[in-house]
Design a protein around this motif. Structure first.
Motif, PDB file in Angstrom:
ATOM      1  N   ILE A 166      -0.660   3.868   3.706  1.00 25.18           N
ATOM      2  CA  ILE A 166      -0.893   3.191   4.720  1.00 25.18           C
ATOM      3  C   ILE A 166      -0.483   3.754   6.114  1.00 25.18           C
ATOM      4  CG2 ILE A 166       1.589   2.119   4.705  1.00 25.18           C
ATOM      5  CD1 ILE A 166      -0.085  -0.470   5.727  1.00 25.18           C
ATOM      6  N   SER A 167      -1.202   3.917   7.088  1.00 26.36           N
ATOM      7  CA  SER A 167      -0.941   4.374   8.327  1.00 26.36           C
ATOM      8  C   SER A 167       0.251   3.831   9.078  1.00 26.36           C
ATOM      9  CB  SER A 167      -2.236   4.774   9.188  1.00 26.36           C
ATOM     10  OG  SER A 167      -2.473   3.185   9.858  1.00 26.36           O
ATOM     11  N   TRP A 168       0.704   4.632   9.809  1.00 25.91           N
ATOM     12  CA  TRP A 168       2.045   4.010  10.741  1.00 25.91           C
ATOM     13  C   TRP A 168       1.378   2.758  11.550  1.00 25.91           C
ATOM     14  CZ3 TRP A 168       6.864   3.778  10.480  1.00 25.91           C
ATOM     15  CH2 TRP A 168       7.588   3.609  11.252  1.00 25.91           C
ATOM     16  N   ASP A 169       0.105   2.780  12.228  1.00 28.37           N
ATOM     17  CA  ASP A 169      -0.391   1.866  13.156  1.00 28.37           C
ATOM     18  C   ASP A 169      -0.315   0.682  12.218  1.00 28.37           C
ATOM     19  OD1 ASP A 169      -0.571   3.477  15.140  1.00 28.37           O
ATOM     20  OD2 ASP A 169      -2.126   3.989  15.083  1.00 28.37           O
ATOM     21  N   ASN A 170      -1.434   0.857  10.899  1.00 26.87           N
ATOM     22  CA  ASN A 170      -1.513  -0.308  10.041  1.00 26.87           C
ATOM     23  C   ASN A 170      -0.164  -0.850   9.386  1.00 26.87           C
ATOM     24  OD1 ASN A 170      -4.058  -0.560  10.191  1.00 26.87           O
ATOM     25  ND2 ASN A 170      -4.743   0.824   8.745  1.00 26.87           N
TER      26      ASN A 170
ATOM     27  N   ASP B  68      10.689   0.441  -4.207  1.00 26.61           N
ATOM     28  CA  ASP B  68      10.835   1.883  -3.679  1.00 26.61           C
ATOM     29  C   ASP B  68       9.895   2.906  -3.986  1.00 26.61           C
ATOM     30  OD1 ASP B  68      10.631   2.212  -6.510  1.00 26.61           O
ATOM     31  OD2 ASP B  68      12.610   3.233  -7.028  1.00 26.61           O
ATOM     32  N   PHE B  69       8.675   2.323  -3.826  1.00 22.77           N
ATOM     33  CA  PHE B  69       7.500   3.275  -4.024  1.00 22.77           C
ATOM     34  C   PHE B  69       7.095   3.845  -2.511  1.00 22.77           C
ATOM     35  CE2 PHE B  69       2.549   3.575  -4.189  1.00 22.77           C
ATOM     36  CZ  PHE B  69       2.668   4.715  -5.295  1.00 22.77           C
ATOM     37  N   THR B  70       6.245   4.868  -2.469  1.00 23.19           N
ATOM     38  CA  THR B  70       6.000   5.617  -1.160  1.00 23.19           C
ATOM     39  C   THR B  70       5.080   4.550  -0.360  1.00 23.19           C
ATOM     40  OG1 THR B  70       4.150   6.582  -2.166  1.00 23.19           O
ATOM     41  CG2 THR B  70       6.324   7.692  -1.962  1.00 23.19           C
ATOM     42  N   GLY B  71       5.035   4.752   0.996  1.00 22.82           N
ATOM     43  CA  GLY B  71       4.130   3.921   1.747  1.00 22.82           C
ATOM     44  C   GLY B  71       4.911   2.896   2.518  1.00 22.82           C
ATOM     45  N   THR B  72       4.362   1.448   2.308  1.00 22.60           N
ATOM     46  CA  THR B  72       5.006   0.545   3.004  1.00 22.60           C
ATOM     47  C   THR B  72       6.339   0.296   2.501  1.00 22.60           C
ATOM     48  OG1 THR B  72       2.848  -0.759   2.682  1.00 22.60           O
ATOM     49  CG2 THR B  72       4.710  -2.099   2.954  1.00 22.60           C
TER      50      THR B  72
ATOM     51  N   ASN C 183       0.765  -1.047  -0.059  1.00 19.57           N
ATOM     52  CA  ASN C 183      -0.180   0.062   0.013  1.00 19.57           C
ATOM     53  C   ASN C 183       0.780   1.311  -0.143  1.00 19.57           C
ATOM     54  OD1 ASN C 183      -1.885   2.122   0.752  1.00 19.57           O
ATOM     55  ND2 ASN C 183      -3.002   0.759   1.962  1.00 19.57           N
ATOM     56  N   GLY C 184       0.356   2.205  -1.217  1.00 25.17           N
ATOM     57  CA  GLY C 184       1.157   3.402  -0.826  1.00 25.17           C
ATOM     58  C   GLY C 184       0.778   4.382   0.087  1.00 25.17           C
TER      59      GLY C 184
ATOM     60  N   TYR D 166       2.902  -5.438   8.791  1.00 22.31           N
ATOM     61  CA  TYR D 166       4.101  -5.805   8.270  1.00 22.31           C
ATOM     62  C   TYR D 166       5.282  -6.103   9.550  1.00 22.31           C
ATOM     63  CZ  TYR D 166       2.637  -4.262   3.915  1.00 22.31           C
ATOM     64  OH  TYR D 166       1.687  -4.210   2.668  1.00 22.31           O
ATOM     65  N   ILE D 167       5.141  -5.336  10.806  1.00 20.18           N
ATOM     66  CA  ILE D 167       6.108  -5.260  11.579  1.00 20.18           C
ATOM     67  C   ILE D 167       5.740  -6.454  12.604  1.00 20.18           C
ATOM     68  CG2 ILE D 167       7.385  -4.202  13.477  1.00 20.18           C
ATOM     69  CD1 ILE D 167       7.960  -3.145  10.695  1.00 20.18           C
ATOM     70  N   GLU D 168       4.494  -6.465  13.194  1.00 18.39           N
ATOM     71  CA  GLU D 168       4.182  -7.729  13.789  1.00 18.39           C
ATOM     72  C   GLU D 168       4.414  -9.170  13.435  1.00 18.39           C
ATOM     73  OE1 GLU D 168       3.269  -7.490  17.147  1.00 18.39           O
ATOM     74  OE2 GLU D 168       3.571  -5.074  17.125  1.00 18.39           O
TER      75      GLU D 168
END
Length: 90
Positions: free
Chosen positions: A12-16, A39-43, A9-10, A21-23
């Motif tokens: 996406i919120s920090w929480d999502n 190298d896209f923005t977002g994720t 997702n280009g 992705y991190i969890e």
């Protein structure tokens, strides 16, 4: 070595980002993983920010000149300005 592909997702919120992705990779030993990131923005850029002080096992799949500049000067632990991230031109 585990390969982890990160893209998405280009807009996406920090929480999502943390939730989706991190969890899921939290229990992994990051030094035993290789990350392949677009190298896209977002994720993609959020994952670059997350990994910049955690591992050098990163390959950026890049189509943009700006990405090369960004990756060259990422601040690493101990004040290093260079890293071993690889950039693959797609």
């Amino acid at each position: 070595m585990k390969k982890i592909y990160v893209f998405g997702n280009g807009n996406i919120s920090w929480d999502n980002f943390h939730r989706f992705y991190i969890e899921p990779i939290k229990e992994c030993n990051l030094s035993e993983c290789e990350f392949l990131i677009g190298d896209f923005t977002g994720t993609d850029t959020l994952m670059m920010e997350f990994l910049k002080d955690k591992t050098s096992n990163v390959t950026i799949l890049s189509y943009r000149r700006e990405t090369k500049i960004f990756c060259k000067y990422i601040q690493l632990p101990g004040g290093k300005l260079e890293n071993n991230w690889r950039i693959s031109n797609g």
